[in-house]
Design an enzyme around this catalytic site. Structure first.
Site, PDB file in Angstrom:
ATOM      1  N   GLY B  74       0.783  -1.341   0.102  1.00 52.66           N
ATOM      2  CA  GLY B  74       0.035  -0.075  -0.053  1.00 52.66           C
ATOM      3  C   GLY B  74       0.742   1.417   0.093  1.00 52.66           C
ATOM      4  O   GLY B  74       0.287   2.296  -0.313  1.00 52.66           O
ATOM      5  N   CYS B 283     -27.521  -8.320 -16.995  1.00 52.67           N
ATOM      6  CA  CYS B 283     -27.052  -8.056 -18.484  1.00 52.67           C
ATOM      7  C   CYS B 283     -28.084  -8.426 -19.260  1.00 52.67           C
ATOM      8  O   CYS B 283     -28.478  -9.488 -19.272  1.00 52.67           O
ATOM      9  CB  CYS B 283     -25.640  -8.626 -18.422  1.00 52.67           C
ATOM     10  N   CYS B 286     -26.356 -11.315 -21.598  1.00 55.30           N
ATOM     11  CA  CYS B 286     -25.849 -12.809 -21.081  1.00 55.30           C
ATOM     12  C   CYS B 286     -26.640 -13.052 -20.054  1.00 55.30           C
ATOM     13  O   CYS B 286     -26.684 -14.258 -19.286  1.00 55.30           O
ATOM     14  CB  CYS B 286     -24.351 -12.879 -20.819  1.00 55.30           C
ATOM     15  N   CYS B 308     -22.688  -6.269 -19.450  1.00 57.96           N
ATOM     16  CA  CYS B 308     -21.308  -6.579 -18.710  1.00 57.96           C
ATOM     17  C   CYS B 308     -20.449  -5.669 -19.226  1.00 57.96           C
ATOM     18  O   CYS B 308     -20.227  -5.602 -20.332  1.00 57.96           O
ATOM     19  CB  CYS B 308     -21.041  -7.907 -18.984  1.00 57.96           C
ATOM     20  N   CYS B 314     -18.705 -11.801 -20.455  1.00 52.51           N
ATOM     21  CA  CYS B 314     -19.961 -11.543 -21.317  1.00 52.51           C
ATOM     22  C   CYS B 314     -20.188 -12.432 -22.655  1.00 52.51           C
ATOM     23  O   CYS B 314     -20.889 -13.168 -22.894  1.00 52.51           O
ATOM     24  CB  CYS B 314     -20.347 -10.202 -21.733  1.00 52.51           C
TER      25      CYS B 314
HETATM   26 ZN    ZN Z   1     -23.192  -9.859 -19.886  1.00 54.23          ZN
END
Ligand code: ZN
Lengths: 207, 332
Positions: B74, B283, B286, B308, B314
Site C-alpha cells: 500500500g 446484463c 448474457c 457486462c 459476457c
Molecule cells: Zn453480460
C-alpha cells in the site's frame, strides 16, 4: 544441476554473468518477485550463470538481477573472493562499497550481518532500506533446522519455513525487523538454486 | 532514420478505428510467423528493441521499486518514470511495470474498462507482442499477466497471475492536501482523519458515501491507498486475492502493490458500512446478475441497455448459452 562447468581454456570467471542479460534477468526477476510476494515459499532460480563461489547460484543470480552502479553491494568478508570480486566489478558493474550503511544490497552469512548498521528507511521513505541476501544451509524440514511460522501479506494463513544453519538469534532479528514496520530491511534467503523471500511485512514466530 | 530506430514507429496513435487496428494486427501476426520460421530462439533484441522495450538499467530500477512496493503493501514507492512511446493517459506507469515483469513465457491480457478490444487495450497488447514477443489472450484464466485500466475481471484471479493497474493519481490524500511533503508525512504518521471527514461529509450531504470510483482502501491496517479508478463494485476483489496486484502511475512516478492474501478494507463507518452497490437489472446480453454493468445507448431514439463491462466474461457466457441451445435443438 544444469550449471555449465568451466572449460580449461575459458578465461577465469568467464561464465559468471547472464549470457542473455535481458531475458535471463527477466526470468530471474520473476522468480525473486514470486519469492517476495509469497514469503517462506522456496523458489528455484534457473541456472543462467555460473555461481560466483563461495556465493550460491541463487545469491549470484539475485545480485546480477538487481544490483548495479545505482544500487551498490556490500559483501561480508567471509564471502569475498576473486570470483565475487569479478561478479561485483565486472558483471554487476558496481564498485564494492566500504560500509554496509551505503549498500542497497548486503550479502553474506547471517553471523557477519546481524551486527551491521543497516539502512532501514525513513518514515517518509521506508523504501530507502537495504535488502539482505543471506546465505543459509538450506530449507529442508530437518530436526536441527530453525522452524519459523510465518504470517502476513503474501501468506495464506500460516506458512512453515525451515532454515538450516541458524539459531534463535535469527528469529529474534526477524521479529525485531518486523516490529519496526513500515521501516525495516527485506531479506532474500538463499541456498544452492533456491531463494526464499522474507520482507519486513512478514510476522515471524518460532514454531 | 530507419523504422527500427524511429521510436514513433511504436507510438500508439489514437488515429484509426478499432477495426483498422485489428486488421493491422492480423497482418503483423502473419509477418511475424514468417520471420520466425526456422528460429524458435527468443532473441535478446527483437526487431532492434531491447526485450520489453526498456533498457536493462531502467528495468532493474523499476524491479527494485516493485520489490520494495511488495514489501511495504500500500506504500507508494517512487521510481524514475521513463518516456514511453505513448501519451501519459495511455497507462505509461502500468506499461512500465508490465515491461519490468514480463518474461518470454508469459501470456498477456490487456483490458480497458473491462474490454479487450478498445484502441488503448489493443495498442498496448500489440506493443508487447512486438517488443517482448509474448503470447496474448483475451481469456482471463489463460493470462499470466493482466494489465488493466479501471476494472478487475469478473473471473476470480489465481496464484499464477499478476494484475497490473494503470493509475492516474496514486495519492488518495491528494485532493485533501496538494503538497507531496505533507501527504508523505500524513502516511508516515497514519494521519487519516481528514479522509474520514471527507467521507462523512458525503454522508451528511447525500445520505450515503457518494464516491463510486477510486474508493479509498486501507491496506493491511496500515496505508490508505488509492485502488485506481476501478468502480467500488470491484473493491471487495482487492482483498485476500490469490494474485499479486501491482499499481503503476507514470506521470506521478509511483509504484505500489497489494501482495497476495493481503487484507484490504474499503474505508467506512460503523453506522455506514461500505456498500459495493448493485444493479436492479441483469446484463441484457448474457443475463448475468453478479457482474459490473455499463449503460450503452442502442439507438438514436434514446434506447439504452445495461451490459457486462467485462467483454470476455459476457461473450463467453453467451457462447456457452448458444452452444447449450444448439445441443438442445439437436436433441429434439
Ligand atoms: Zn453480460
Amino acid at each position: 544441476m544444469a550449471i555449465a562447468t568451466r572449460q580449461p581454456n575459458d578465461p577465469p570467471h568467464g561464465q559468471i554473468g547472464f549470457s542473455k542479460p535481458s531475458v535471463d534477468a527477466a526470468a530471474s526477476f520473476r522468480t525473486i518477485l514470486n519469492a517476495v510476494a509469497r514469503p517462506g515459499s522456496p523458489q528455484t532460480v534457473a541456472a543462467k550463470t555460473l555461481a560466483a563461489a563461495p556465493l550460491s547460484l541463487a545469491a549470484t543470480t539475485a545480485l546480477l538481477t538487481l544490483a548495479d552502479a545505482d544500487a551498490p553491494v556490500w559483501l561480508t568478508p567471509d564471502v569475498r573472493s576473486d570470483a565475487t570480486d569479478h561478479l561485483i566489478r565486472f558483471c554487476v558493474g558496481a564498485a564494492p562499497v566500504s560500509h554496509s550503511g551505503q549498500a542497497a544490497f548486503v550479502c553474506g552469512r547471517f553471523g557477519a550481518i546481524e551486527a551491521l548498521e543497516l539502512p532501514a528507511g525513513s518514515p517518509d521513505y521506508p523504501d530507502r532500506s537495504a535488502t539482505l541476501i543471506i546465505e543459509t544451509d538450506g530449507f529442508a524440514a530437518e530436526p536441527d533446522a530453525l522452524a519459523l511460522k510465518l504470517s502476513g501479506p503474501g501468506v495464506d494463513g500460516v506458512a512453515l519455513l525451515h532454515v538450516a544453519g541458524f539459531g534463535s538469534a535469527f528469529a529474534r532479528f526477524l521479529q525485531q525487523n518486523a516490529a519496526q514496520f513500515p521501516l525495516g530491511v527485506d531479506l532474500l534467503l538463499t541456498h544452492g538454486d533456491q531463494v526464499v523471500g522474507l520482507p519486513r511485512s512478514t510476522k515471524v514466530e518460532v514454531g | 532514420m530507419s523504422a527500427v530506430d524511429d521510436p514513433t514507429d511504436l507510438t500508439l496513435g489514437s488515429e484509426g478505428s478499432d477495426a483498422s487496428v485489428a486488421e493491422a494486427k492480423g497482418d503483423e501476426q502473419i509477418a511475424d510467423l514468417s520471420s520466425d520460421a526456422g528460429d524458435d530462439r527468443i532473441d535478446e533484441t527483437i526487431d532492434g528493441y531491447n526485450f520489453a522495450y526498456l533498457d536493462e538499467n531502467t528495468k532493474r530500477m523499476i524491479r527494485r521499486a516493485i520489490l520494495k512496493a511488495v514489501a511495504i503493501p500500500g506504500y507508494q514507492t517512487p521510481f524514475a518514470s521513463r518516456e514511453m512511446p505513448m501519451p501519459y493517459g495511455w497507462g505509461t506507469g502500468g506499461v512500465q511495470v508490465t515491461a519490468a515483469c514480463l518474461t518470454p513465457g508469459d501470456t498477456l491480457k490487456v483490458i480497458d474498462q473491462g474490454a479487450d478490444d478498445t484502441t488503448n487495450a489493443v495498442s498496448i497488447r500489440q506493443f508487447f507482442e512486438k517488443t517482448a514477443r509474448v503470447d496474448t489472450t483475451t481469456r482471463t484464466e489463460d493470462a499470466t499477466v493482466i494489465q488493466t485500466r479501471h476494472r478487475i475481471p469478473e473471473k476470480a484471479l489465481t496464484e499464477d497471475q499478476i494484475i497490473v493497474y494503470q493509475v492516474p493519481i496514486p495519492e488518495p490524500l491528494r485532493y485533501l492536501e496538494p503538497r507531496e511533503t505533507e501527504t508523505r508525512k500524513m502516511h508516515a504518521l497514519e494521519e487519516y482523519g481528514l479522509m474520514h471527514v471527507k467521507l462523512y461529509e458525503d454522508i451528511s450531504r447525500h445520505g450515503h458515501i457518494a464516491t463510486t470510483y477510486a474508493y479509498p482502501v486501507m491496506v493491511e491496517d496500515r496505508y490508505v491507498t488509492d485502488p485506481s479508478p476501478i468502480p467500488k463494485f470491484d473493491n471487495p476483489k482487492l482483498s485476500n486475492s490469490p494474485a499479486l496486484q501491482l499499481f503503476g502511475a507514470g506521470r506521478e512516478q509511483r509504484i505500489y502493490a497489494i501482495p497476495p492474501y493481503t487484507k484490504v478494507k474499503s474505508l467506512d463507518f460503523e453506522d455506514y458500512p461500505f456498500d459495493p452497490g448493485q444493479w436492479p437489472q441483469a446484463c441484457a446480453l448474457c443475463g448475468a446478475e453478479d457482474s459490473y454493468l455499463d449503460e450503452i445507448i442502442t439507438d438514436d431514439a434514446g434506447g439504452r441497455m445495461f451490459v457486462c463491462s467485462d467483454t470476455d466474461f459476457c461473450s463467453r457466457r453467451r457462447a456457452e448459452q448458444d452452444a447449450a441451445a444448439t445441443s438442445e435443438e439437436g436433441e429434439q
